[in-house]
Design a protein around this motif. Sequence first.
Motif, short mmCIF file in Angstrom:
data_model
loop_
_atom_site.label_atom_id
_atom_site.label_comp_id
_atom_site.label_asym_id
_atom_site.label_seq_id
_atom_site.Cartn_x
_atom_site.Cartn_y
_atom_site.Cartn_z
N MET A 145 0.83 -1.21 0.00
CA MET A 145 0.00 0.00 0.00
C MET A 145 0.86 1.26 0.00
O MET A 145 0.56 2.23 -0.69
N ALA A 146 1.96 1.22 0.76
CA ALA A 146 2.86 2.37 0.78
C ALA A 146 3.47 2.59 -0.60
O ALA A 146 3.58 3.72 -1.08
N ALA A 147 3.87 1.50 -1.25
CA ALA A 147 4.45 1.61 -2.58
C ALA A 147 3.43 2.14 -3.58
O ALA A 147 3.74 3.03 -4.40
N SER A 240 5.34 6.23 15.08
CA SER A 240 4.18 6.95 14.58
C SER A 240 2.87 6.17 14.64
O SER A 240 1.80 6.77 14.62
N HIS A 241 2.94 4.84 14.72
CA HIS A 241 1.71 4.03 14.71
C HIS A 241 2.11 2.57 14.96
O HIS A 241 3.30 2.26 15.07
N ARG A 242 1.17 1.69 15.03
CA ARG A 242 1.43 0.25 15.03
C ARG A 242 0.80 -0.39 13.80
O ARG A 242 1.47 -1.02 13.00
N MET A 247 -1.46 4.80 10.00
CA MET A 247 -0.39 5.65 9.49
C MET A 247 -1.03 6.84 8.76
O MET A 247 -1.82 6.66 7.84
N LYS A 248 -0.67 8.03 9.17
CA LYS A 248 -1.34 9.23 8.66
C LYS A 248 -1.10 9.44 7.17
O LYS A 248 -1.98 9.90 6.45
N ASP A 249 0.09 9.14 6.71
CA ASP A 249 0.44 9.34 5.31
C ASP A 249 1.38 8.21 4.92
O ASP A 249 2.49 8.12 5.45
N PHE A 250 0.97 7.36 4.01
CA PHE A 250 1.77 6.20 3.62
C PHE A 250 3.09 6.60 2.97
O PHE A 250 3.97 5.75 2.79
N THR A 251 3.24 7.85 2.58
CA THR A 251 4.46 8.27 1.89
C THR A 251 5.45 9.00 2.80
O THR A 251 6.52 9.39 2.34
N GLY A 366 10.87 -0.75 12.29
CA GLY A 366 10.15 -1.78 13.02
C GLY A 366 8.67 -1.75 12.73
O GLY A 366 8.11 -0.69 12.43
N GLY A 367 8.04 -2.90 12.83
CA GLY A 367 6.61 -2.98 12.54
C GLY A 367 6.36 -2.78 11.06
O GLY A 367 7.09 -3.29 10.21
N VAL A 368 5.31 -2.04 10.73
CA VAL A 368 4.99 -1.73 9.34
C VAL A 368 5.19 -0.23 9.13
O VAL A 368 4.25 0.55 9.16
N LEU A 369 6.48 0.14 8.97
CA LEU A 369 6.89 1.54 8.90
C LEU A 369 6.54 2.27 10.19
O LEU A 369 6.36 3.49 10.19
#
Length: 383
Positions: A145-147, A240-242, A247-251, A366-369
């Motif tokens: 999703m981030a990509a 920033s999140h778990r 995540m507020k902004d994937f980029t 760590g985690g997912v970004l």
Amino acid sequence: MTTKLRGKSAIVGTGHAGFGEAHGLTAYDVMAQSALAALGDAGLKLSDVDGLFCTMMEDSMPALMAAEYLGIQPRFIDGTMTGGSSFVNYLTSATMALEAGLCDVALIVYGSNQRTASGRLVTASRPPAYEAPYNPRYPISAYAMAAARHMHEFGTTREQLADVAVAARAWAQHNPEAFERGPLSRADVLGARMVGDPLTVRDCCLVTDGGGAIVMVRADRARDFPKAPVYVLGSAAESSHRQISQMKDFTVTAARESGARAFAAAGVSPSDIQAVELYDAFTINTILFLEDLGFCAKGEGGAFVEGGRIAPGGVLPVNTNGGGLSCVHPGMYGIFTVIEAARQIRGDAPGIQLKDVDLALAHGNGGVLSSQVTAILGSQNTL
């Protein structure tokens, strides 16, 4: 870490074990072999260790188990788990413990046998409650999703993502310790099996066994050991999140904050860094971190990595051992960013050794970004 701790601690030993496949060994066996290798590198014994910093993928009390396995009774212990960023984060806690006199020899250590044990990522982490019902392929779906968002927002291309993997392999081909050293082209990455659109299997990190270890002491003792010391000049963390859904902004990752504070503590800037070691679990990671750490502007990461610019002979050496994409990735890769950065500064990198490296950056994810930790390491010349 603040400027008060700049250069107060140093890495005097590094070691690893079980790279690729460690048949017949448990995760703790690999961990212990790594610890012995690092201590041997520093000219020390297990009995010298009085500070232990460890986490493992499958155990809820890894530091206690590691101490028992190693047969030591440390005065200071830290098993904080923030995923793959944990080991870069331990540079800060080890520095603080050493400076406060809570320990004299700090051992940071990790081990995994995930490839030979199961062939898949092993984790004790629970599935995110509000994402699990959608059956994501965790963690690939999060990074995909981030990509996809980066491609949509900034025009980043699949070819540019592929160039990250190609560059990592180009470094690995010179590294006898790397697990994957065969040829890899853009076409190979693009034509590989799709695992999470837009990421193919070659956009994803390896699944290997392996362990790593680092020995640290106070700066006033650092020159008493066999190898040239590598000083911790600055390090910083930001979470920033778990869950990726939060995540507020994937980029944009928290590396923007961790990097800025690490550079400030070290008193240097991105343009001063001679070797960059990033947690490249997926090709999008490298692009995001190069942007957020200030090596290029937001949205320009795709163009920055294009055409071998981060490969051997390019404008910026990135993941000089081959990274998690081609060298080793035993569940968590963070400790290896520090080991490679230290080796480049010491001048004994097993692959391509860059010339006269005084400043290197190690970055853990760590985690997912979720958790980002940045460390700036330097030679004696940087003090």
